[in-house]
Design an enzyme around this catalytic site. Sequence first.
Site, PDB file in Angstrom:
ATOM      1  N   LEU A 172       0.882  -1.163   0.000  1.00 21.87           N
ATOM      2  CA  LEU A 172       0.000   0.000   0.000  1.00 21.87           C
ATOM      3  C   LEU A 172       0.923   1.216   0.000  1.00 21.87           C
ATOM      4  CD1 LEU A 172      -3.037   0.753   0.157  1.00 21.87           C
ATOM      5  CD2 LEU A 172      -2.816   0.819   2.634  1.00 21.87           C
ATOM      6  N   ASP A 173       0.763   2.091  -0.983  1.00 23.95           N
ATOM      7  CA  ASP A 173       1.657   3.247  -1.108  1.00 23.95           C
ATOM      8  C   ASP A 173       1.742   4.042   0.187  1.00 23.95           C
ATOM      9  OD1 ASP A 173       2.114   2.663  -3.742  1.00 23.95           O
ATOM     10  OD2 ASP A 173       0.641   4.075  -4.520  1.00 23.95           O
TER      11      ASP A 173
END
Length: 201
Positions: A43-44
């Site tokens: 997840l960025d």
Amino acid sequence: MSDVVLFNKPYGVLSQFRNDDNNDFGTLADFFTDKSLRVVGRLDATSEGLLLLTSDGRVNRAITQPPKHLKDRKQGKTYLVQVEGTPTPEQLAQLTQGVLLKDGMTLPALVQHLEVDDLPLAIWPRTSPIRERKSVPTAWLMLTIYEGKNRQVRRMTAHVGLPCLRLIRWSVAGFELGNLGVGEFVRVHLNEGRLKQLGIG
């Protein structure tokens, strides 16, 4: 014993235990001391919400690379996406059908335009506020995708003219964020039935 950790990853935290680039982002080491945990899908740093971790390699593989006999049983990832602008039926239809990105056509997605009161969770204040323009409204989408191209959701909404302002992952492979507070996590034991759903055992 197989289990998975559900973590509400804050904005500005990397989905890894070390900051190799020496930037200002935090890491998972700020929240976890268990060195056996591995991230299940990334997840960025600028995205928030549900991040799964497990020390069981079988569980990790089953979620990120479902067994062949489960390929037709779609395991989606659902995001709450705050976008700039008001979505039109045409824009929503484009997202639903799939859009052509530089690395290929996206698979059809599930998309809903929701009012804030209809979102499945209460939206928390973000440490770094979103950019706001008084003359441009914002809206929330609930978007489910069935693949994992790089920064896919942001690129999809931008492609149809709805720049992403905020991205919160709500669910992955049937696991939901629920009412976990920012930076909180819970460890979930996977019983035999749940393992079979994942194609294990």
